[in-house]
Design a protein around this motif. Structure first.
Motif, mmCIF file in Angstrom:
data_model
loop_
_atom_site.group_PDB
_atom_site.id
_atom_site.type_symbol
_atom_site.label_atom_id
_atom_site.label_comp_id
_atom_site.label_asym_id
_atom_site.label_seq_id
_atom_site.Cartn_x
_atom_site.Cartn_y
_atom_site.Cartn_z
ATOM 1 N N GLY A 73 0.792 -1.226 0.000
ATOM 2 C CA GLY A 73 0.000 0.000 0.000
ATOM 3 C C GLY A 73 0.820 1.269 0.000
ATOM 4 N N LEU A 74 2.140 1.132 0.172
ATOM 5 C CA LEU A 74 3.035 2.287 0.197
ATOM 6 C C LEU A 74 3.835 2.447 -1.096
ATOM 7 N N LEU A 75 3.829 1.412 -1.932
ATOM 8 C CA LEU A 75 4.636 1.453 -3.150
ATOM 9 C C LEU A 75 4.186 2.563 -4.085
ATOM 10 N N ARG A 76 5.168 3.113 -4.821
ATOM 11 C CA ARG A 76 4.932 4.196 -5.768
ATOM 12 C C ARG A 76 5.345 3.758 -7.167
ATOM 13 N N PRO A 77 4.826 4.400 -8.203
ATOM 14 C CA PRO A 77 5.312 4.101 -9.551
ATOM 15 C C PRO A 77 6.830 4.285 -9.617
ATOM 16 N N GLY A 95 2.745 -14.195 -4.512
ATOM 17 C CA GLY A 95 1.928 -14.958 -5.438
ATOM 18 C C GLY A 95 1.071 -14.045 -6.290
ATOM 19 N N GLY A 96 -0.053 -14.569 -6.755
ATOM 20 C CA GLY A 96 -0.883 -13.807 -7.677
ATOM 21 C C GLY A 96 -1.461 -12.546 -7.072
ATOM 22 N N GLY A 97 -1.956 -12.621 -5.836
ATOM 23 C CA GLY A 97 -2.555 -11.449 -5.205
ATOM 24 C C GLY A 97 -1.553 -10.335 -4.976
ATOM 25 N N VAL A 98 -0.351 -10.694 -4.517
ATOM 26 C CA VAL A 98 0.698 -9.699 -4.296
ATOM 27 C C VAL A 98 1.115 -9.087 -5.629
ATOM 28 N N THR A 99 1.192 -9.913 -6.661
ATOM 29 C CA THR A 99 1.550 -9.417 -7.992
ATOM 30 C C THR A 99 0.563 -8.362 -8.472
ATOM 31 N N VAL A 100 -0.717 -8.644 -8.342
ATOM 32 C CA VAL A 100 -1.744 -7.693 -8.785
ATOM 33 C C VAL A 100 -1.637 -6.385 -8.007
ATOM 34 N N ALA A 101 -1.397 -6.479 -6.703
ATOM 35 C CA ALA A 101 -1.290 -5.272 -5.876
ATOM 36 C C ALA A 101 -0.051 -4.460 -6.235
ATOM 37 N N ALA A 102 1.065 -5.136 -6.462
ATOM 38 C CA ALA A 102 2.301 -4.436 -6.816
ATOM 39 C C ALA A 102 2.167 -3.733 -8.163
ATOM 40 N N LYS A 103 1.557 -4.415 -9.111
ATOM 41 C CA LYS A 103 1.382 -3.804 -10.438
ATOM 42 C C LYS A 103 0.417 -2.633 -10.367
ATOM 43 N N ALA A 104 -0.657 -2.769 -9.592
ATOM 44 C CA ALA A 104 -1.624 -1.684 -9.458
ATOM 45 C C ALA A 104 -0.993 -0.444 -8.842
ATOM 46 N N ALA A 105 0.019 -0.636 -7.986
ATOM 47 C CA ALA A 105 0.710 0.489 -7.356
ATOM 48 C C ALA A 105 1.699 1.157 -8.303
ATOM 49 N N GLY A 106 1.989 0.517 -9.443
ATOM 50 C CA GLY A 106 2.935 1.074 -10.395
ATOM 51 C C GLY A 106 4.359 0.605 -10.182
ATOM 52 N N ALA A 107 4.548 -0.393 -9.314
ATOM 53 C CA ALA A 107 5.898 -0.916 -9.087
ATOM 54 C C ALA A 107 6.470 -1.474 -10.386
#
Length: 221
Positions: A73-77, A95-107
């Motif tokens: 929740g803290l990651l930035r593009p 896994g898949g859920g973490v991947t989706v969250a990381a990509k949504a954050a712009g990592a």
């Protein structure tokens, strides 16, 4: 000592430096640099990817990923999340859920010093991820503690929050931010010179003559 140690998010690399790094091969830097390279067991799950970004550092104990979920929740593009698993090679924290969250954050990518899971979901998300392979046993929210944006060890390389991280098919290299631009420019120049040499070899010149190896061998006869 608190269960969780969390420091502020690091300053990010400039877009210019990131662009230069993404023209750079880790193996080119490996021609002269001897430190900052993660263990070669940390390999990409997706092929033909080269990404660079700012290190956000995380250390979490074996079976637990509570702080990982918070960190997402803290990651930035432009960030690359690097995860120190403190020696654990059994539990997949990513896994898949973490991947989706990381990509949504712009990592830009994830680098995990341990196994991951859900390869199909990682591929579907088209998210660059480096790790030590695949495992079926996952972490859980055990609330055991962890450290965010503190120094970590990733494959034997010390990573500081805010370091430049460059990942490609050959592996992962970590550079202090004040050295990243110079190392990238040196590597790009060497790569361009290498293309010229390859053209000469294709035209009939001998690699040993161009590199100086043949001169050394003949002098040793």
């Amino acid at each position: 000592m608190p269960k969780y140690e969390i420091e502020k998010m690091p300053a990010q690399l400039s877009a210019e430096v990131v662009a230069l790094l993404e023209q750079t091969e880790t193996a080119t830097i490996g021609h002269w640099r001897h430190w900052g390279f993660c263990d070669r067991g940390i390999q990409p799950l997706l092929r033909r990817r080269r990404v660079a970004g700012t290190a956000v550092t995380l250390a979490i104990p074996g079976p637990d990923s509570t702080l990982l979920h918070h960190a997402l929740g803290l990651l930035r593009p432009g960030d690359i999340l690097v995860v120190d698993r403190l020696g654990d090679d059994r539990h997949a924290c990513w896994g898949g859920g973490v991947t989706v969250a990381a990509k949504a954050a712009g990592a830009r990518a994830g680098v995990v010093d341990g196994p991951c899971t859900d390869l199909e979901e990682v591929e579907t998300s088209d998210f660059p991820l480096w790790c030590r392979g695949i495992a079926p046993i996952t972490t859980r929210l055990y609330d055991l503690g962890g450290r965010l944006n503190k120094p970590v060890s990733i494959g034997g390389a010390v990573v500081m929050p805010g370091d430049a991280v460059l990942c490609d098919e050959s592996g992962v290299v970590v550079l202090p931010p004040d050295e990243a631009e110079a190392e990238a420019r040196r590597a790009i120049a060497r790569q361009q010179a290498g293309l010229v040499s390859q053209g000469k070899v294709q035209a009939g010149e001998k690699l040993g003559a161009l590199s100086g190896a043949t001169t050394k061998v003949l002098a040793g006869l």
